[in-house]
Scaffold this motif. Structure first.
Motif, PDB file in Angstrom:
ATOM      1  N   LYS A  79      49.014  37.602  36.511  1.00  0.00           N
ATOM      2  CA  LYS A  79      48.700  36.847  35.298  1.00  0.00           C
ATOM      3  C   LYS A  79      47.309  36.241  35.452  1.00  0.00           C
ATOM      4  O   LYS A  79      46.800  36.086  36.578  1.00  0.00           O
ATOM      5  CB  LYS A  79      49.741  35.755  35.066  1.00  0.00           C
ATOM      6  N   PRO A  80      46.652  35.895  34.339  1.00  0.00           N
ATOM      7  CA  PRO A  80      45.347  35.253  34.430  1.00  0.00           C
ATOM      8  C   PRO A  80      45.396  34.026  35.341  1.00  0.00           C
ATOM      9  O   PRO A  80      46.343  33.248  35.306  1.00  0.00           O
ATOM     10  CB  PRO A  80      45.028  34.887  32.985  1.00  0.00           C
ATOM     11  N   GLY A  81      44.369  33.906  36.186  1.00  0.00           N
ATOM     12  CA  GLY A  81      44.296  32.810  37.133  1.00  0.00           C
ATOM     13  C   GLY A  81      44.707  33.178  38.537  1.00  0.00           C
ATOM     14  O   GLY A  81      44.369  32.465  39.495  1.00  0.00           O
ATOM     15  N   ASP A  82      45.435  34.289  38.718  1.00  0.00           N
ATOM     16  CA  ASP A  82      45.863  34.702  40.061  1.00  0.00           C
ATOM     17  C   ASP A  82      44.668  35.098  40.911  1.00  0.00           C
ATOM     18  O   ASP A  82      43.743  35.779  40.434  1.00  0.00           O
ATOM     19  CB  ASP A  82      46.822  35.890  39.985  1.00  0.00           C
ATOM     20  N   LEU A  83      44.700  34.715  42.189  1.00  0.00           N
ATOM     21  CA  LEU A  83      43.701  35.161  43.163  1.00  0.00           C
ATOM     22  C   LEU A  83      44.167  36.473  43.749  1.00  0.00           C
ATOM     23  O   LEU A  83      45.283  36.569  44.282  1.00  0.00           O
ATOM     24  CB  LEU A  83      43.523  34.113  44.263  1.00  0.00           C
ATOM     25  N   VAL A  84      43.330  37.510  43.642  1.00  0.00           N
ATOM     26  CA  VAL A  84      43.749  38.869  43.999  1.00  0.00           C
ATOM     27  C   VAL A  84      42.652  39.586  44.776  1.00  0.00           C
ATOM     28  O   VAL A  84      41.511  39.124  44.863  1.00  0.00           O
ATOM     29  CB  VAL A  84      44.118  39.686  42.743  1.00  0.00           C
ATOM     30  N   GLY A  85      43.025  40.741  45.318  1.00  0.00           N
ATOM     31  CA  GLY A  85      42.070  41.571  46.032  1.00  0.00           C
ATOM     32  C   GLY A  85      42.171  43.018  45.608  1.00  0.00           C
ATOM     33  O   GLY A  85      43.211  43.464  45.098  1.00  0.00           O
ATOM     34  N   VAL A  86      41.088  43.752  45.814  1.00  0.00           N
ATOM     35  CA  VAL A  86      41.043  45.206  45.604  1.00  0.00           C
ATOM     36  C   VAL A  86      40.332  45.794  46.803  1.00  0.00           C
ATOM     37  O   VAL A  86      39.251  45.326  47.187  1.00  0.00           O
ATOM     38  CB  VAL A  86      40.304  45.575  44.307  1.00  0.00           C
ATOM     39  N   GLY A  87      40.937  46.815  47.415  1.00  0.00           N
ATOM     40  CA  GLY A  87      40.358  47.442  48.594  1.00  0.00           C
ATOM     41  C   GLY A  87      39.675  48.762  48.292  1.00  0.00           C
ATOM     42  O   GLY A  87      39.015  48.909  47.261  1.00  0.00           O
ATOM     43  N   CYS A  88      39.908  49.733  49.160  1.00  0.00           N
ATOM     44  CA  CYS A  88      39.150  50.995  49.111  1.00  0.00           C
ATOM     45  C   CYS A  88      39.611  51.962  48.032  1.00  0.00           C
ATOM     46  O   CYS A  88      38.900  52.919  47.724  1.00  0.00           O
ATOM     47  CB  CYS A  88      39.238  51.694  50.467  1.00  0.00           C
ATOM     48  N   MET A  89      40.823  51.750  47.481  1.00  0.00           N
ATOM     49  CA  MET A  89      41.386  52.687  46.502  1.00  0.00           C
ATOM     50  C   MET A  89      41.753  51.966  45.219  1.00  0.00           C
ATOM     51  O   MET A  89      42.149  50.797  45.253  1.00  0.00           O
ATOM     52  CB  MET A  89      42.658  53.344  47.061  1.00  0.00           C
ATOM     53  N   VAL A 119      46.293  46.466  42.975  1.00  0.00           N
ATOM     54  CA  VAL A 119      45.821  45.076  43.081  1.00  0.00           C
ATOM     55  C   VAL A 119      46.697  44.351  44.091  1.00  0.00           C
ATOM     56  O   VAL A 119      47.922  44.524  44.107  1.00  0.00           O
ATOM     57  CB  VAL A 119      45.862  44.377  41.711  1.00  0.00           C
ATOM     58  N   LEU A 120      46.091  43.536  44.940  1.00  0.00           N
ATOM     59  CA  LEU A 120      46.784  42.838  46.011  1.00  0.00           C
ATOM     60  C   LEU A 120      46.802  41.337  45.757  1.00  0.00           C
ATOM     61  O   LEU A 120      45.818  40.779  45.263  1.00  0.00           O
ATOM     62  CB  LEU A 120      46.100  43.130  47.353  1.00  0.00           C
ATOM     63  N   ARG A 121      47.893  40.717  46.097  1.00  0.00           N
ATOM     64  CA  ARG A 121      48.020  39.272  45.956  1.00  0.00           C
ATOM     65  C   ARG A 121      47.413  38.597  47.187  1.00  0.00           C
ATOM     66  O   ARG A 121      47.739  38.952  48.320  1.00  0.00           O
ATOM     67  CB  ARG A 121      49.509  38.915  45.837  1.00  0.00           C
ATOM     68  N   ILE A 122      46.540  37.633  46.993  1.00  0.00           N
ATOM     69  CA  ILE A 122      45.966  36.869  48.094  1.00  0.00           C
ATOM     70  C   ILE A 122      46.844  35.640  48.315  1.00  0.00           C
ATOM     71  O   ILE A 122      46.937  34.780  47.451  1.00  0.00           O
ATOM     72  CB  ILE A 122      44.513  36.453  47.808  1.00  0.00           C
ATOM     73  N   PRO A 123      47.509  35.559  49.465  1.00  0.00           N
ATOM     74  CA  PRO A 123      48.450  34.454  49.685  1.00  0.00           C
ATOM     75  C   PRO A 123      47.747  33.100  49.766  1.00  0.00           C
ATOM     76  O   PRO A 123      46.566  33.017  50.132  1.00  0.00           O
ATOM     77  CB  PRO A 123      49.091  34.792  51.044  1.00  0.00           C
ATOM     78  N   GLU A 124      48.491  32.059  49.445  1.00  0.00           N
ATOM     79  CA  GLU A 124      47.968  30.706  49.603  1.00  0.00           C
ATOM     80  C   GLU A 124      47.665  30.448  51.072  1.00  0.00           C
ATOM     81  O   GLU A 124      48.360  30.930  51.969  1.00  0.00           O
ATOM     82  CB  GLU A 124      49.001  29.686  49.104  1.00  0.00           C
ATOM     83  N   GLY A 125      46.608  29.691  51.310  1.00  0.00           N
ATOM     84  CA  GLY A 125      46.236  29.352  52.679  1.00  0.00           C
ATOM     85  C   GLY A 125      45.270  30.327  53.313  1.00  0.00           C
ATOM     86  O   GLY A 125      44.772  30.071  54.417  1.00  0.00           O
ATOM     87  N   LEU A 126      45.016  31.456  52.653  1.00  0.00           N
ATOM     88  CA  LEU A 126      44.071  32.438  53.186  1.00  0.00           C
ATOM     89  C   LEU A 126      42.713  32.193  52.545  1.00  0.00           C
ATOM     90  O   LEU A 126      42.579  32.224  51.318  1.00  0.00           O
ATOM     91  CB  LEU A 126      44.575  33.847  52.871  1.00  0.00           C
TER      92      LEU A 126
END
Length: 352
Positions: free
Chosen positions: A81-91, A143-150
């Protein structure tokens, strides 16, 4: 209607990266639109921009270690959802139906994964452009979820350097009681030390450079072996269960293979050229040793790695740079003048 995006691109194999305006697709029903906050700088970005592996298509926007915040999602997206901290890697996509994809190993997709940049979108035929830019649009499955504390800055390199070292360590079930060696102390090697130590292994760094002991121990090494010293190498003959080799250029594997136990495994994650000098097969046969390779990691195991990092307080050691300093950063990377990964603060692009 396409989205007009600002970024940095290589226009040829010989020109410096420079500001570049390009278009991204409108979001599809399963897409996530991400405002990019940080992007790691990987050595493969240099290889690609300079067409050292061949196949580069210009303009080329590098970057596949992306951290950002969701700003919009497609109608079918339920996990973000909008506002989520996420990541995208090589694919950013794969066929989703071959054996590898069914096992969550999209990096080995039989029809080839769609890479984050310099790849062809399998749905609309457009080129993909990477994270040296202000926004990106990606299928929610990648899309990857970035956990809290990272720490999001330290998390960016996890999406390539991190998963490249995590995946083989997990695949070969490294843990307590294993003796593990890491070859090379760079972007990949420093993550290998951290992961192997956190997994409970007894960890050794192989290095050609005297004077790295204190730094290696800080990163998790229990021991340091100077690989150019015959006495030190002889002292660890038949010693290791597992060697993770992060060196990205041709080097002699035979001295390292001799340090493996019966059934030991030497895994290459940095070398994509022919092995030279040749491997002496007797060194494999008489110890039932294995020489193997590993490529990045699947989306599921990348999420597992991110969660592990959050639980164990692990991040990459990074130096923050401005987008405008990318060419200088490339020069420093080639001179091994970074500990251990550059990360671009994308606010510098937006402020320009």
């Amino acid at each position: 209607m396409a989205l007009s995006i600002r970024g940095y691109a290589a226009q040829s194999a010989t020109t410096p990266l420079a500001a570049h305006q390009f278009e991204r697709r409108d979001p599809r029903a399963d897409d996530v639109m991400i405002d990019i906050l940080y992007c790691g700088v990987c050595h493969s970005d240099i290889h690609s921009a300079r067409n050292e592996w061949g196949g580069a298509k210009y303009p080329l926007v590098p970057g596949h270690e992306i951290i950002g915040r969701v700003i919009a999602v497609g109608a079918e997206v339920t996990g973000f959802k909008p506002g989520d901290l996420v990541g995208v890697g090589c694919m950013v996509d794969s066929c989703q139906h071959c054996d590898a994809c069914a096992r969550g190993l999209e990096q080995y997709c039989k029809e080839m994964p769609t890479f984050t940049y310099n790849s062809t979108d399998r749905h609309d035929g457009r080129m993909t452009f990477g994270g040296y830019s202000e926004r990106i649009v990606v299928s929610d499955k990648f899309v990857l979820r970035i956990p809290e504390g990272l720490d999001p800055k330290a998390a960016a390199p996890l999406l390539c350097a991190g998963i490249t070292t995590w995946s083989p360590l997990r695949h070969w079930n490294i843990g307590a009681g294993h003796k593990v060696a890491i070859v090379g102390l760079g972007g990949l090697g420093h993550m290998g030390l951290k992961f192997a130590k956190a997994m409970g292994a007894d960890v050794t760094l192989f290095t050609r450079s005297p004077g790295k002991e204190a730094e290696a121990r800080r990163l998790g090494a229990d021991h340091v072996v100077l690989s150019t010293d015959p006495e030190q190498m002889a002292a660890v003959a038949g010693h290791f269960d597992f060697i993770l080799d992060t060196v990205p250029h041709q080097h002699d594997l035979n001295p390292y293979l001799a340090t493996l136990k019966l059934d030991g495994v030497h895994v290459l994650v940095g070398l994509v050229e022919p092995v030279n000098p040749p491997v002496h097969a007797g060194g494999l046969i008489f110890g039932r040793r294995s020489l193997a390779g590993s490529l990045i990691g699947g989306i599921g195991e990348t999420q597992e790695m991110l969660d592990f990092c959050a639980a164990h307080g692990i991040g990459a050691d990074v130096e923050m740079i401005q987008m405008q300093d990318i060419n200088e950063a490339y020069g420093r990377m080639l001179a091994s003048d970074v500990r251990y990964r550059f990360v671009i603060d994308m606010a510098s692009l937006k402020a320009a």
